[in-house]
Write a protein that holds these residues in place. Structure first.
Motif, PDB file in Angstrom:
ATOM      1  N   LYS A 263     -39.401 -21.355  -0.278  1.00 18.34           N
ATOM      2  CA  LYS A 263     -39.139 -21.878  -1.994  1.00 18.34           C
ATOM      3  C   LYS A 263     -37.907 -21.363  -2.475  1.00 18.34           C
ATOM      4  O   LYS A 263     -37.598 -20.265  -2.069  1.00 18.34           O
ATOM      5  CB  LYS A 263     -40.199 -21.493  -2.693  1.00 18.34           C
ATOM      6  N   GLY A 264     -36.926 -22.209  -3.028  1.00 15.68           N
ATOM      7  CA  GLY A 264     -35.813 -21.925  -3.400  1.00 15.68           C
ATOM      8  C   GLY A 264     -34.820 -21.117  -2.492  1.00 15.68           C
ATOM      9  O   GLY A 264     -34.110 -20.001  -2.857  1.00 15.68           O
ATOM     10  N   GLY A 265     -35.031 -21.649  -1.243  1.00 17.30           N
ATOM     11  CA  GLY A 265     -33.903 -21.174  -0.149  1.00 17.30           C
ATOM     12  C   GLY A 265     -34.527 -19.776   0.353  1.00 17.30           C
ATOM     13  O   GLY A 265     -33.810 -19.082   1.326  1.00 17.30           O
ATOM     14  N   VAL A 266     -35.743 -19.244  -0.097  1.00 18.68           N
ATOM     15  CA  VAL A 266     -36.188 -18.042   0.493  1.00 18.68           C
ATOM     16  C   VAL A 266     -37.410 -18.425   1.123  1.00 18.68           C
ATOM     17  O   VAL A 266     -38.554 -18.852   0.557  1.00 18.68           O
ATOM     18  CB  VAL A 266     -36.380 -16.923  -0.629  1.00 18.68           C
ATOM     19  N   VAL A 369     -49.521 -21.263  -8.037  1.00 20.80           N
ATOM     20  CA  VAL A 369     -48.725 -19.901  -8.012  1.00 20.80           C
ATOM     21  C   VAL A 369     -49.283 -19.293  -6.776  1.00 20.80           C
ATOM     22  O   VAL A 369     -50.309 -19.268  -6.120  1.00 20.80           O
ATOM     23  CB  VAL A 369     -49.463 -19.166  -9.200  1.00 20.80           C
ATOM     24  N   TYR A 370     -48.160 -18.741  -5.760  1.00 18.64           N
ATOM     25  CA  TYR A 370     -48.246 -17.967  -4.791  1.00 18.64           C
ATOM     26  C   TYR A 370     -48.247 -16.487  -4.882  1.00 18.64           C
ATOM     27  O   TYR A 370     -47.307 -16.117  -5.636  1.00 18.64           O
ATOM     28  CB  TYR A 370     -47.165 -18.221  -3.704  1.00 18.64           C
ATOM     29  N   VAL A 371     -49.292 -15.761  -4.413  1.00 15.65           N
ATOM     30  CA  VAL A 371     -49.504 -14.330  -4.967  1.00 15.65           C
ATOM     31  C   VAL A 371     -48.821 -13.754  -3.606  1.00 15.65           C
ATOM     32  O   VAL A 371     -49.399 -13.990  -2.359  1.00 15.65           O
ATOM     33  CB  VAL A 371     -50.840 -14.049  -4.948  1.00 15.65           C
ATOM     34  N   ILE A 372     -47.479 -12.896  -3.780  1.00 12.13           N
ATOM     35  CA  ILE A 372     -46.863 -12.453  -2.469  1.00 12.13           C
ATOM     36  C   ILE A 372     -47.051 -10.908  -2.285  1.00 12.13           C
ATOM     37  O   ILE A 372     -47.560 -10.498  -1.048  1.00 12.13           O
ATOM     38  CB  ILE A 372     -45.357 -12.610  -2.843  1.00 12.13           C
ATOM     39  N   GLY A 373     -46.979 -10.029  -3.109  1.00 11.44           N
ATOM     40  CA  GLY A 373     -47.120  -8.638  -2.780  1.00 11.44           C
ATOM     41  C   GLY A 373     -46.337  -7.732  -3.824  1.00 11.44           C
ATOM     42  O   GLY A 373     -45.448  -8.256  -4.649  1.00 11.44           O
ATOM     43  N   PRO A 374     -46.145  -6.483  -3.340  1.00 11.21           N
ATOM     44  CA  PRO A 374     -45.443  -5.647  -4.350  1.00 11.21           C
ATOM     45  C   PRO A 374     -44.095  -5.747  -4.187  1.00 11.21           C
ATOM     46  O   PRO A 374     -43.080  -5.217  -4.906  1.00 11.21           O
ATOM     47  CB  PRO A 374     -45.744  -4.099  -3.841  1.00 11.21           C
ATOM     48  N   LYS A 375     -43.497  -6.345  -3.113  1.00 10.50           N
ATOM     49  CA  LYS A 375     -42.219  -6.424  -2.821  1.00 10.50           C
ATOM     50  C   LYS A 375     -41.614  -7.786  -3.111  1.00 10.50           C
ATOM     51  O   LYS A 375     -42.086  -8.726  -2.563  1.00 10.50           O
ATOM     52  CB  LYS A 375     -41.848  -5.908  -1.476  1.00 10.50           C
ATOM     53  N   LYS A 376     -40.432  -7.935  -3.760  1.00 11.80           N
ATOM     54  CA  LYS A 376     -39.810  -9.400  -4.213  1.00 11.80           C
ATOM     55  C   LYS A 376     -39.150  -9.895  -2.623  1.00 11.80           C
ATOM     56  O   LYS A 376     -38.409  -9.171  -2.223  1.00 11.80           O
ATOM     57  CB  LYS A 376     -38.885  -9.396  -5.130  1.00 11.80           C
ATOM     58  N   PRO A 377     -39.491 -11.142  -2.409  1.00  9.03           N
ATOM     59  CA  PRO A 377     -38.890 -11.734  -1.221  1.00  9.03           C
ATOM     60  C   PRO A 377     -37.230 -11.810  -1.606  1.00  9.03           C
ATOM     61  O   PRO A 377     -36.894 -12.023  -2.571  1.00  9.03           O
ATOM     62  CB  PRO A 377     -39.484 -12.987  -0.745  1.00  9.03           C
ATOM     63  N   THR A 378     -36.648 -11.620  -0.285  1.00 13.29           N
ATOM     64  CA  THR A 378     -35.235 -12.010  -0.715  1.00 13.29           C
ATOM     65  C   THR A 378     -34.693 -12.977   0.389  1.00 13.29           C
ATOM     66  O   THR A 378     -35.388 -13.246   1.500  1.00 13.29           O
ATOM     67  CB  THR A 378     -34.287 -10.746  -0.295  1.00 13.29           C
ATOM     68  N   ALA A 379     -33.366 -13.573   0.219  1.00 14.88           N
ATOM     69  CA  ALA A 379     -33.010 -14.596   1.424  1.00 14.88           C
ATOM     70  C   ALA A 379     -32.614 -13.740   2.788  1.00 14.88           C
ATOM     71  O   ALA A 379     -32.689 -14.751   3.766  1.00 14.88           O
ATOM     72  CB  ALA A 379     -31.706 -15.122   0.787  1.00 14.88           C
ATOM     73  N   ASP A 380     -32.555 -12.579   2.844  1.00 13.33           N
ATOM     74  CA  ASP A 380     -32.438 -11.898   3.992  1.00 13.33           C
ATOM     75  C   ASP A 380     -33.656 -11.971   4.945  1.00 13.33           C
ATOM     76  O   ASP A 380     -33.637 -11.788   6.012  1.00 13.33           O
ATOM     77  CB  ASP A 380     -31.889 -10.355   3.685  1.00 13.33           C
TER      78      ASP A 380
END
Length: 380
Positions: A263-266, A369-380
Motif C-alpha cells: 500500500k502506498g508503495g510500501v 484497516v490493516y493492524v500491523i504492529g509496534p513498528k511502522k513499515p518503511t519503503a526499505d
C-alpha cells in the motif's frame, strides 16, 4: 252392235262411285271439326260450372277457424271477398293464386316485427311467437345453454320488441408454473457466530394450474382458477447459521503475520484485518477532549504522546493494541496512541489539528484497516 252398249254402261258406273267417295270424305272432315268444337265447348262449360260452383272451405286466422261458403275459385278472391287482411310478412299456407276446392283449409298467421341482435348483427324479423322463447323457436334461432337472452324467455312480446342474445362460451387452459423453494435456517455450534453456510441447495418445484375463461360474444369477461395440481415438490434450501462465539485473540509483537500487502508503495505484513470500520474525527480543543489550552494535559494522549495530525488515532485497545501502527484505506499509516469513551469495537477516531475540520468530518463507514504492529513499515 252388242259390244258398244257394254262400254257405255261401264263409264256411267265409274262416275257415280267417284262422286260418292268425294262426298263421304268431305262429310267426315266436317264431322270431325264439329266434334272437336263440341268437346271444347263442353269443357269450357264444365270449367265455368266448376269455377262458379259453391264451395265450403275453412279459414284459420291466428288459430281461430271459420268455415266459409264461397263461389270464388281463387284464394286471393276469397280473401278479398271476406275482407280478410294480411301483411307482406304474414304467413299463408297456400299461394294466393291457388284454385280453391271444396274442403280446402287455409291457414293465416299474422306476424309481428322484432329487432334481433345476435352474432354481431341486428336484424328486423317477423314472428308469430307470443313470447321471447316462442319467437326464437319460430325463427329457428338456436340458443346455447350458457347464452344470455334479454328479455327473459318467458316475457310476452310487443310489436318491435328488441331481443338480444349474448353468446357465452367457456374454455379451459392449463399452465405449468414454478413453485419457489423455502429457505430454512438451522443453528450450527461448530460455525462461528455471524457465519453462514449452505447445507442443502434449494430446488424449485412445479404445479399445473387449470383456468376457466368465460367469453361473451368472443370477448374475455372472466377468468378463474378451478384446479391446481402439484407436479413436482420444491426442495427447501438449508442454511447453517453459526452460533460459536470466537475466543478473542490477544495480539502481540510475536503474533505471526496473516498476510502481506503493498500500500502506498510500501510492502508490509499485517497481523489482523478489520472490515467495515467506522471513522470519526477529533481535535485537542475542549469540544473534543473537554480540556482547553491551559490544561496541563492539553494535547497529551493516553499513551503520553503529543497528538499529531497524520499520525495519532484513538482506538479500542481491545481491538487494536496501543502503540501499534495500522494502515487505513484512503488515509494511510496511523498509530494507535489514544483512547476515548465512545471509541469501541471497530471504530477509529482520527486526530486533526483543526477543530472545525474535525466537526465537519462526520461519520464515515465501510473502511478497511490493516493492524500491523509496534513498528511502522518503511519503503526499505
Amino acid at each position: 252392235m252388242g259390244v258398244i252398249p257394254v262400254q257405255e254402261t261401264h263409264e256411267k258406273r265409274s262416275s257415280s262411285m267417284a262422286f260418292a267417295l268425294r262426298w263421304e270424305h268431305e262429310n267426315r272432315r266436317r264431322n270431325i271439326i264439329i266434334l272437336f268444337f263440341s268437346v271444347a265447348l263442353a269443357f269450357m262449360f264444365f270449367m265455368l260450372l266448376y269455377g262458379t260452383a259453391t264451395k265450403s272451405v275453412s279459414v284459420v286466422v291466428d288459430g281461430q277457424e271459420t268455415v266459409v261458403v264461397t263461389q270464388q275459385g281463387v284464394l286471393k278472391h276469397l280473401l278479398d271477398e271476406k275482407a280478410i287482411t294480411f301483411g307482406e310478412f304474414d304467413r299463408i299456407s297456400l299461394p294466393l293464386d291457388t284454385k280453391l276446392r271444396n274442403g280446402d283449409v287455409i291457414v293465416i298467421n299474422h306476424t309481428a316485427p322484432v329487432q334481433l341482435t345476435a352474432d354481431g348483427e341486428t336484424l328486423t324479423l317477423y314472428t308469430t311467437g307470443k313470447t321471447v322463447a316462442g319467437a326464437l323457436e319460430d325463427l329457428n334461432i338456436t340458443v346455447g345453454d350458457l347464452d344470455k337472452v334479454t328479455p327473459a324467455p318467458e316475457v310476452e312480446l310487443s310489436s318491435g320488441e328488441a331481443i338480444k342474445i349474448v353468446r357465452v362460451t367457456k374454455e379451459f387452459a392449463e399452465e405449468t408454473v414454478a413453485i419457489a423453494f423455502d429457505t430454512v435456517t438451522q443453528n450450527d455450534g461448530n460455525l462461528l457466530k455471524g457465519k453462514q453456510q449452505t447445507v442443502q441447495e434449494g430446488k424449485e418445484g412445479s404445479k399445473v394450474i387449470r383456468t376457466e375463461r368465460t367469453y361473451e360474444d368472443g370477448a374475455l369477461v372472466a377468468e378463474q382458477t378451478v384446479e391446481e395440481t402439484v407436479a413436482a415438490e420444491s426442495v427447501s434450501k438449508v442454511v447453517a447459521v453459526g452460533t460459536k462465539v470466537p475466543v478473542p485473540t490477544v495480539l502481540s509483537s510475536s503474533s505471526p503475520n496473516v498476510d502481506e500487502i503493498t500500500k502506498g508503495g510500501v510492502n508490509f505484513g499485517y497481523k489482523k484485518i478489520l472490515n467495515n470500520v467506522t471513522l470519526t474525527a477529533y481535535s485537542a480543543d475542549a469540544a473534543s477532549t473537554g480540556k482547553d489550552s491551559s490544561h496541563p494535559q492539553y494535547g497529551v494522549t493516553s499513551t503520553g504522546t503529543t497528538v499529531t495530525e497524520g499520525r495519532t488515532i484513538a482506538v479500542d485497545k481491545n481491538v487494536i493494541p496501543l502503540g501499534w501502527w495500522v494502515y487505513i484505506e484512503g488515509l494511510g499509516f496511523r498509530r494507535a496512541e489514544d483512547t476515548g469513551g465512545s471509541v469501541k469495537g471497530n471504530k477509529v477516531d482520527v486526530y486533526f489539528d483543526s477543530g472545525n475540520y474535525a466537526s465537519k468530518f462526520g461519520t464515515k463507514r465501510g473502511y478497511t484497516v490493516y493492524v500491523i504492529g509496534p513498528k511502522k513499515p518503511t519503503a526499505d
